[in-house]
Design an enzyme around this catalytic site. Sequence first.
Site, mmCIF file in Angstrom:
data_model
loop_
_atom_site.group_PDB
_atom_site.id
_atom_site.type_symbol
_atom_site.label_atom_id
_atom_site.label_comp_id
_atom_site.label_asym_id
_atom_site.label_seq_id
_atom_site.Cartn_x
_atom_site.Cartn_y
_atom_site.Cartn_z
ATOM 1 N N SER A 106 0.819 -1.233 -0.098
ATOM 2 C CA SER A 106 -0.013 0.036 -0.030
ATOM 3 C C SER A 106 0.836 1.245 -0.008
ATOM 4 O O SER A 106 1.355 1.394 -0.998
ATOM 5 C CB SER A 106 -0.976 -0.091 1.111
ATOM 6 O OG SER A 106 -1.766 0.835 1.026
ATOM 7 N N ASN A 130 -0.519 -4.602 -3.361
ATOM 8 C CA ASN A 130 -1.771 -3.542 -3.163
ATOM 9 C C ASN A 130 -1.285 -2.005 -3.268
ATOM 10 O O ASN A 130 -1.679 -1.340 -2.308
ATOM 11 C CB ASN A 130 -2.741 -3.794 -1.943
ATOM 12 C CG ASN A 130 -2.743 -5.477 -1.802
ATOM 13 O OD1 ASN A 130 -1.831 -6.070 -1.232
ATOM 14 N ND2 ASN A 130 -3.779 -5.808 -1.855
ATOM 15 N N HIS A 254 -7.448 -6.091 0.386
ATOM 16 C CA HIS A 254 -6.342 -5.178 0.776
ATOM 17 C C HIS A 254 -5.183 -5.877 1.599
ATOM 18 O O HIS A 254 -3.992 -5.504 1.216
ATOM 19 C CB HIS A 254 -6.882 -3.853 1.276
ATOM 20 C CG HIS A 254 -5.718 -2.929 1.119
ATOM 21 N ND1 HIS A 254 -5.379 -2.132 -0.207
ATOM 22 C CD2 HIS A 254 -4.808 -2.162 2.110
ATOM 23 C CE1 HIS A 254 -4.343 -1.185 0.009
ATOM 24 N NE2 HIS A 254 -4.267 -1.211 1.545
#
Length: 291
Positions: A106, A130, A254
């Site tokens: 992320s 992700n 996620h």
Amino acid sequence: MRPELASVRAVSRGEAAGTSYSVYAPQSEDARATVVLIHGVGMNQTVWSPQIGALTTSYRVVVYDMLGHGDSALPTAAPTLEEYASQLKALLDAMHIERAHVVGHSMGALVALEFALRYPQRTLSVVTLNAVYDRTPAQREAVMTRAATLGDVLDAGVDATLSRWFGDPVPGHLTQAAQAVRGLLLSVDPVGYARTYRLFARSDDAHVGRLAGLAVPALFLTGECDPNSSPAMSRAMAAATPSGRAEIIANERHMMNVTDPEGVNERLLAFFAETPAEEAPHESINGERHD
């Protein structure tokens, strides 16, 4: 049962230049490279616990707390991705690690890409889990709205975050993982979280037009059901990168390093095995403590 997020025992832990880190020794004497894992916004280094056992079969593993998270220093009031990439460079310098496989999740994926673009000579390969890339106007508006509402208390937004990351409602078999992630979100420094999240919110286009210059092997990995770090984003990044490829894990969202560690670990190990490794220098860090 999914692995818990409790910290796996490290061979050494310490602090270098304001960065809190842990080192996990390889289980094999033939290990020849280091893997660095960079967590996302609101997490800390312990979120990588499901990866440690698998990766240390062949590699030395370094995890650390991003600026504003865990026991690391706060970022500046208006940080840039360069600041977070420089944090990693300073840590590798302190540990006398010349090159490493760099993996980010992320926000950590943005940092990993920034590091690989700025310091290709320090990067064996780069993996994004992700990652966000070139959001649609609607996606950008949603994340900017969340960033604008951040305050001194994070409790109010935690349930919405867990819904995005795990599903709404959270599937029963993921309840334990979701509760562990909730604990990490509730323990993060609100100031560090807000500064980092606002950077994350505005950085989805930070690498648009730059990936053609990515000089190292790259894997863009995401979950089939992650709407905000979508398969389309990973495929677009791979298409823009000379030595890049995208892989999508079916049915995952996620937090797939926690919800499907076996699938993530298998893909990481296969990718690293394709990249020529080199001897990993021994680290020597002021202030290190051994457990």
